[in-house]
Design an enzyme around this catalytic site. Structure first.
Site, PDB file in Angstrom:
ATOM      1  N   THR A 206      -5.369   2.093   9.816  1.00 17.13           N
ATOM      2  CA  THR A 206      -4.443   3.127  10.287  1.00 17.13           C
ATOM      3  C   THR A 206      -5.123   4.166  11.165  1.00 17.13           C
ATOM      4  O   THR A 206      -4.555   4.606  12.179  1.00 17.13           O
ATOM      5  CB  THR A 206      -3.756   3.821   9.095  1.00 17.13           C
ATOM      6  OG1 THR A 206      -2.973   2.864   8.378  1.00 17.13           O
ATOM      7  CG2 THR A 206      -2.837   4.945   9.565  1.00 17.13           C
TER       8      THR A 206
ATOM      9  N   ASP B 174      -0.484  -5.013   3.253  1.00 17.90           N
ATOM     10  CA  ASP B 174      -0.996  -3.821   3.936  1.00 17.90           C
ATOM     11  C   ASP B 174      -0.332  -3.810   5.312  1.00 17.90           C
ATOM     12  O   ASP B 174      -0.672  -4.622   6.179  1.00 17.90           O
ATOM     13  CB  ASP B 174      -2.512  -3.861   4.078  1.00 17.90           C
ATOM     14  CG  ASP B 174      -3.094  -2.518   4.478  1.00 17.90           C
ATOM     15  OD1 ASP B 174      -2.334  -1.669   4.974  1.00 17.90           O
ATOM     16  OD2 ASP B 174      -4.308  -2.302   4.291  1.00 17.90           O
TER      17      ASP B 174
ATOM     18  N   ASP C  56      -3.585  -2.295   8.360  1.00 19.01           N
ATOM     19  CA  ASP C  56      -4.957  -2.139   7.888  1.00 19.01           C
ATOM     20  C   ASP C  56      -5.784  -1.652   9.082  1.00 19.01           C
ATOM     21  O   ASP C  56      -5.976  -2.382  10.052  1.00 19.01           O
ATOM     22  CB  ASP C  56      -5.516  -3.452   7.349  1.00 19.01           C
ATOM     23  CG  ASP C  56      -6.853  -3.236   6.657  1.00 19.01           C
ATOM     24  OD1 ASP C  56      -6.864  -2.596   5.600  1.00 19.01           O
ATOM     25  OD2 ASP C  56      -7.884  -3.685   7.207  1.00 19.01           O
TER      26      ASP C  56
ATOM     27  N   GLU D 183       0.813  -1.211   0.000  1.00 17.52           N
ATOM     28  CA  GLU D 183       0.000   0.000   0.000  1.00 17.52           C
ATOM     29  C   GLU D 183       0.851   1.268   0.000  1.00 17.52           C
ATOM     30  O   GLU D 183       0.566   2.232  -0.716  1.00 17.52           O
ATOM     31  CB  GLU D 183      -0.934   0.024   1.216  1.00 17.52           C
ATOM     32  CG  GLU D 183      -1.776   1.284   1.262  1.00 17.52           C
ATOM     33  CD  GLU D 183      -2.741   1.320   2.431  1.00 17.52           C
ATOM     34  OE1 GLU D 183      -3.617   2.202   2.418  1.00 17.52           O
ATOM     35  OE2 GLU D 183      -2.639   0.477   3.341  1.00 17.52           O
TER      36      GLU D 183
END
Length: 289
Positions: free
Chosen positions: A113, A108, A111, A81
């Site tokens: 954030t 990620d 995941d 990401e």
């Protein structure tokens, strides 16, 4: 009567070079470091909207995972990401460029954030490995609960080493579903709100905890009957989609087409309620098509 002895904790850090062991080891090490940085974030920026956050910890965790993977598999490709420009078009371009790779890791680093920034304990590390475009390994690690969800194609899915099975709910009215308030306020959020409004009185209850990957892990574990959201990316869902399928569930796009790593409009469920869920989204014009 003697008290029951606690079960021994299954080690998550495996000293093997198998892809699954590397994924587990990478997720575990990154997750523990992320947990240690709670409340110590040095830099917070936004991406495609003011609600789409990224921190120095996201970037550091992805760098750590990349290094750990490439140490063992230097010829493999990685789609992470934090290595992609913000926005749906950039995400689609990056995936199209990467998906032809024989082996593609999809990462990620955090995941959820926004949850991490707020100290809300619902975020995870998500790592998947695709072989010629098909996800064959999925690992999701929740460092707060120390829960490691692992799936290998054709070999089932596990949490704490125990097999997972999706729920046995037969209808939406008996199911707790997860939904998402997507940070894309111009397209995805209005579509998702239509679905949320339609599902609110058709289900036992709705949950929106803010991590697509953990929502999918919870569907796989039978803690949720299903999950749907429009506006996702490959790194949000690749690992979780395999977990759901290997736990006996079903994963499609919002119109019922089979899941592939390019899907951005996701419906995952225990399978039993899948068609009913698709029908509700269609009737509410909440498919995003």
């Amino acid at each position: 009567m003697k008290p029951l002895e606690p079960k021994p904790k299954i080690p998550y850090v495996v000293g093997s070079k198998s892809p699954t062991a590397v994924a587990i080891n990478s997720a575990s090490k990154a997750g523990e470091w992320i947990k240690s940085r709670l409340g110590l974030i040095k830099e917070i920026n936004t991406k495609c909207s003011p609600q789409d956050l990224v921190t120095d910890v996201d970037k550091g965790a992805e760098l750590m995972i990349r290094k750990l993977i490439l140490t063992h598999f230097p010829d493999h490709s990685i789609l992470g990401e934090e290595g992609v420009e913000p926005g749906a078009e950039a995400s689609e371009r990056a995936l199209n460029q990467a998906k032809e790779a024989e082996y593609l890791w999809i990462i990620d680093p955090i995941d959820g954030t926004t949850n991490f920034v707020q100290g809300f304990p619902f975020f995870c590390v998500s790592i998947a490995l695709a072989y010629r475009g098909e996800v064959i390994i999925g690992v999701i690690y929740d460092p707060i609960r120390d829960e490691m969800f692992v799936a290998e194609k054709g070999k089932g899915a596990y949490v704490h080493g125990n097999p997972m099975k999706v729920s046995r709910d037969e209808k939406l009215a008996d199911s707790v579903l997860a939904v998402g308030f997507n940070p894309d306020r111009s397209y995805a959020l209005p579509v998702n709100m239509k679905g949320i409004n339609a599902l609110a009185d058709r289900t036992l209850s709705l949950r929106a905890a803010g991590s697509a990957a953990l929502h999918l892990a919870y569907v796989a574990a039978g803690r949720l009957g299903g999950y749907c959201e429009v506006g996702l990316n490959a790194w949000d869902i690749a690992a979780g989609a395999l977990l759901v399928k290997e736990s006996g569930g079903m994963v499609t796009d919002t119109t019922g087409n089979p899941y592939d790593i390019g899907v951005r409009r996701l419906v995952a469920s225990n399978g039993r309620i899948h068609q009913e869920l698709l029908d509700v989204l269609k009737n509410a014009e909440a498919t995003g098509v």
